[in-house]
Scaffold this motif. Structure first.
Motif, short mmCIF file in Angstrom:
data_model
loop_
_atom_site.label_atom_id
_atom_site.label_comp_id
_atom_site.label_asym_id
_atom_site.label_seq_id
_atom_site.Cartn_x
_atom_site.Cartn_y
_atom_site.Cartn_z
N PHE A 252 0.81 -1.22 0.00
CA PHE A 252 0.00 0.00 0.00
C PHE A 252 0.84 1.26 0.00
O PHE A 252 0.31 2.36 0.05
N GLY A 253 2.15 1.14 -0.01
CA GLY A 253 2.98 2.33 0.10
C GLY A 253 3.67 2.66 -1.20
O GLY A 253 3.02 2.95 -2.20
N ILE A 254 4.99 2.61 -1.18
CA ILE A 254 5.79 2.88 -2.37
C ILE A 254 5.45 1.84 -3.44
O ILE A 254 5.41 0.64 -3.17
N GLN A 255 5.21 2.34 -4.67
CA GLN A 255 4.81 1.43 -5.75
C GLN A 255 5.99 1.18 -6.70
O GLN A 255 6.81 2.06 -6.90
N PRO A 256 6.08 -0.04 -7.26
CA PRO A 256 7.15 -0.30 -8.22
C PRO A 256 7.03 0.63 -9.42
O PRO A 256 5.92 1.04 -9.72
N PRO A 257 8.11 1.01 -10.09
CA PRO A 257 9.48 0.48 -9.95
C PRO A 257 10.27 1.10 -8.81
O PRO A 257 11.42 0.71 -8.63
N ASP A 258 9.68 2.06 -8.06
CA ASP A 258 10.38 2.62 -6.90
C ASP A 258 10.61 1.52 -5.87
O ASP A 258 9.78 0.63 -5.73
N VAL A 259 11.72 1.60 -5.14
CA VAL A 259 11.93 0.66 -4.04
C VAL A 259 12.17 1.44 -2.76
O VAL A 259 12.65 2.57 -2.77
N SER A 260 11.78 0.85 -1.63
CA SER A 260 12.08 1.40 -0.32
C SER A 260 12.42 0.21 0.57
O SER A 260 12.25 -0.94 0.15
N LEU A 261 12.89 0.48 1.78
CA LEU A 261 13.20 -0.63 2.67
C LEU A 261 11.94 -1.49 2.89
O LEU A 261 12.02 -2.71 2.99
N GLY A 262 10.77 -0.84 2.95
CA GLY A 262 9.53 -1.58 3.17
C GLY A 262 9.22 -2.56 2.06
O GLY A 262 8.92 -3.74 2.30
N THR A 263 9.32 -2.12 0.79
CA THR A 263 9.02 -3.02 -0.32
C THR A 263 10.05 -4.16 -0.37
O THR A 263 9.71 -5.29 -0.68
N LEU A 264 11.31 -3.84 -0.04
CA LEU A 264 12.34 -4.87 -0.07
C LEU A 264 12.11 -5.91 1.02
O LEU A 264 12.25 -7.11 0.80
N ILE A 265 11.72 -5.44 2.23
CA ILE A 265 11.44 -6.36 3.32
C ILE A 265 10.25 -7.25 2.96
O ILE A 265 10.25 -8.46 3.19
N ALA A 266 9.23 -6.62 2.34
CA ALA A 266 8.06 -7.40 1.94
C ALA A 266 8.45 -8.50 0.96
O ALA A 266 8.07 -9.66 1.11
N ALA A 267 9.25 -8.13 -0.06
CA ALA A 267 9.67 -9.11 -1.05
C ALA A 267 10.54 -10.18 -0.41
O ALA A 267 10.43 -11.37 -0.74
N GLY A 268 11.41 -9.77 0.53
CA GLY A 268 12.31 -10.71 1.14
C GLY A 268 11.64 -11.66 2.11
O GLY A 268 12.04 -12.82 2.23
N SER A 269 10.58 -11.18 2.80
CA SER A 269 9.98 -12.02 3.83
C SER A 269 9.24 -13.21 3.22
O SER A 269 9.04 -14.22 3.88
N ASP A 270 8.83 -13.10 1.94
CA ASP A 270 8.20 -14.25 1.28
C ASP A 270 9.16 -15.43 1.15
O ASP A 270 8.75 -16.58 1.18
N LYS A 271 10.45 -15.10 0.94
CA LYS A 271 11.42 -16.15 0.65
C LYS A 271 12.42 -16.32 1.77
O LYS A 271 13.50 -16.86 1.57
N VAL A 272 12.05 -15.87 2.96
CA VAL A 272 13.04 -15.78 4.03
C VAL A 272 13.63 -17.13 4.40
O VAL A 272 14.80 -17.23 4.74
N THR A 273 12.85 -18.20 4.30
CA THR A 273 13.36 -19.49 4.76
C THR A 273 14.42 -20.05 3.83
O THR A 273 15.36 -20.69 4.26
#
Lengths: 326, 279
Positions: B221-242
């Motif tokens: 709901f925040g920064i939209q692609p193609p922009d990136v922020s720490l929030g979008t990166l954390i969101a993308a990373g938490s899907d594949k964290v394991t």
């Protein structure tokens, strides 16, 4: 007197809930677009059919928004929250999800309050000793870690532990294992609660411990604690009966505020740990353009905040004799 | 000089010192770090998908071959800018609205404080979540304004109550009898006298805004692609964290360090500017 005051607060809070829920409805009804869900289907559906379906669910954007609002609000007053974008009953779905969320919120609040207050009071009694410093620094660090980072870290740790042990010691997705039954089912449910509870409660513990420590320190230096000791009470009794009780009053006033952050936090924990509660529903319903579901979750959140504020008043009244008398 | 005393206290305060040092290092990493990295944040390495940290890709790569080091620093820049902008706007709003309400009193006071109360009651998370991704042009500046709009209310109440007592002080009365217009009195005499409160508030707002941005971006709901922020990166990373923890650990770790350093400075500032308060 107290009753009249509480009644007045109740009336003004119900009004605030009504305003907040109505605002949420108008916002959702004007900016979400359930029609797109039907128009985007691979097999083309006639516009008149879509209109009829949307009319049936009170989601048609061709109906003026105020007319839709009146239909929605008169339904809510009689206890009918409407239909989801694909025609299911919101009441049924909500009944299922509220139980899931309340379990999480209740356990999180209880653990957070009790442990937080205990830790804070302990730190105050041990002021400037090593244990006080450790508690202070940990609370400070925990408060800088957002819930979604904490929850994801916990899954990472759980997976690491499970992998090294070779079996699943800690569950990290879902609410329970449907294959089990009876006692196994119960312990399995408890196991599934562990990680979400930790991730919700840690922030609360840090928050309460900081407040409780400051309040307790204020109280410890005051005359009535010295008097209690002077009249022969043991240190333990003076601390528990007089100091702790008095210093709980200010902490209790923060209860409503802390509950608000807990509610937002629950949204993240539910999403990350795969619980199908109200918070996960809010996020999903915004993504699926589900107007009535968004309004229903907002109503639920507003009621929760109201109840927390009310509880906070009651706790303060129970702890502080001055409030009851005046 | 008061500012000199404050500065000396601030430097002597270990919390503030470490916080400042950490923040300067993090700012240097965010803005100078990209020049030392071997890849640009827009580059995609088609020979390395989801590869773990190595000598070539310091912090590993994403599933489309982006360099995690480059893209995380890029996201950090955005998070920092958002944090500071939101803090600036929201503290500015709090100062102006609170001071105006306290100074003018009467119906202006009632109207402004009613507005503040209304904004406090509204479900801000929901409103930003629904509106922000749908704004035309999708500029992140709108997102900054929305975040700021929902974070000034409590401070403005404090500012208002302090203005009520400042309003009766001799220097304000003197200015008023000299015929200086009200807006000038507010800007020149009232707001500067609240500076310590406002500086502390702005610092706290920075970390609040950084977390708020990340929280909303976490759900998309925040920064939209193609922009990136720490929030979008954390969101993308938490899907594949394991399976691929480096996608999550680097942005999340930097977010926590950033918030921690700003909070340390805020606490130190409070001690230095407001010695009477007990934190």
């Amino acid at each position: 007197m107290m009753g009249a005051y509480l009644l007045k607060r109740l009336v003004s809070n119900v009004l605030l809930v009504a305003i907040a829920a109505s605002m949420a409805y108008f916002l959702a009804a004007t900016s979400l677009n359930p029609r797109a869900k039907y128009e985007g289907r691979p097999t083309k559906v006639a516009e008149s059919v879509i209109d009829a379906t949307l009319d049936d669910y009170n989601l048609n954007d061709k109906t003026p928004v105020f007319e839709r609002y009146v239909t929605w609000a008169s339904g809510v007053v009689t206890g009918d929250l409407g239909k989801t974008w694909d025609g299911k009953s919101i009441n049924d779905e909500m009944g299922r999800r509220i139980g899931v969320s309340l379990r999480l919120l209740l356990v999180g609040t209880l653990v957070g309050c009790v442990v937080g207050v205990t830790v804070g009071a302990y730190a105050a009694v041990k002021q400037y000793r090593l244990s006080d410093r450790v508690i202070g620094v940990s609370a400070f660090v925990i408060m800088a870690v957002p819930v979604f980072v904490l929850a994801t870290m916990l899954t990472l740790v759980a997976v690491g532990i499970n992998d090294t042990l070779g079996f699943t010691l800690l569950e990290y997705t879902g609410e329970y294992n449907p294959a089990l039954s009876g006692w196994d089912q119960f312990t399995n449910r408890l196991n599934h609660l562990i990680l979400p509870t930790i991730s919700l409660a840690l922030g609360q513990i840090a928050f309460y411990s900081r407040i409780q420590r400051n309040m307790m320190l204020d109280v410890l230096g005051q005359d009535f604690v010295r008097t209690a000791r002077a009249k022969g009470l043991s240190r333990r009794a003076a601390l528990f009966k007089h100091a702790l009780r008095t210093s709980l009053v200010p902490a209790a006033t923060y209860f409503a505020f802390a509950f608000g952050t807990l509610l937002t936090g629950a949204t993240f924990t539910e999403k990350i740990f795969g619980w199908h509660g109200m918070g996960a529903w809010l996020v999903d319903s915004i993504h699926t353009h589900d107007t009535n579901a968004v309004a229903a979750v907002s109503l639920f959140a507003a009621v929760c905040v109201l109840v927390a504020g009310f509880l906070s008043d009651l706790i303060v009244a129970a702890l502080d004799p001055r409030v009851r008398v005046s | 000089m008061r500012s000199k005393v404050t500065l000396a206290r601030l430097v002597r305060n270990p919390q503030a010192r470490y916080g400042l040092l950490a923040l300067v290092l993090l700012l240097a990493l965010a803005y100078l770090g990209p020049f030392f990295g071997p890849y640009d944040w827009t580059e995609k390495d088609f020979m390395a998908f989801l590869s773990p940290p190595s000598a070539d890709h310091w912090w590993g790569t994403t599933q489309i071959g982006q360099d995690v080091y480059a893209i995380t620093l890029r996201g950090m820049q955005k998070s920092i800018v958002i944090g500071f902008l939101v803090a600036l706007v929201s503290t500015g709003l709090a100062a102006l609205v609170g001071a105006a309400a306290g100074y003018f009193g009467g119906w202006a006071d009632k109207a402004l404080m009613w507005g503040a109360d209304l904004l406090l009651v509204l479900p801000s998370f929901l409103i930003i979540a629904i509106i922000s991704p749908r704004l035309k042009g999708g500029s992140w500046l709108w997102f900054v304004l929305l975040l700021a709009l929902f974070s000034w209310m409590i401070t403005s109440r404090v500012v208002r109550s302090m203005t009520l007592s400042l309003r009766e002080r001799e220097f304000v009365l003197a200015a008023r009898y000299m015929g200086i217009p009200a807006w000038k009195i507010i800007l020149r005499h009232i707001v500067p006298n609240l500076s310590s409160l406002l500086i502390i508030d702005a610092t706290i707002n920075v970390s609040g805004a950084i977390i708020g941005e990340a929280a909303l971006s976490f759900f998309g709901f925040g920064i939209q692609p193609p922009d990136v922020s720490l929030g979008t990166l954390i969101a993308a990373g938490s899907d594949k964290v394991t399976g691929y923890p480096w996608l999550f650990l680097f942005p999340a770790g930097l977010l926590v360090l950033l918030v921690l350093s700003v909070n340390l400075i805020g606490d130190g500032l409070r001690d230095a500017l407001d010695p009477g308060s007990n934190k």
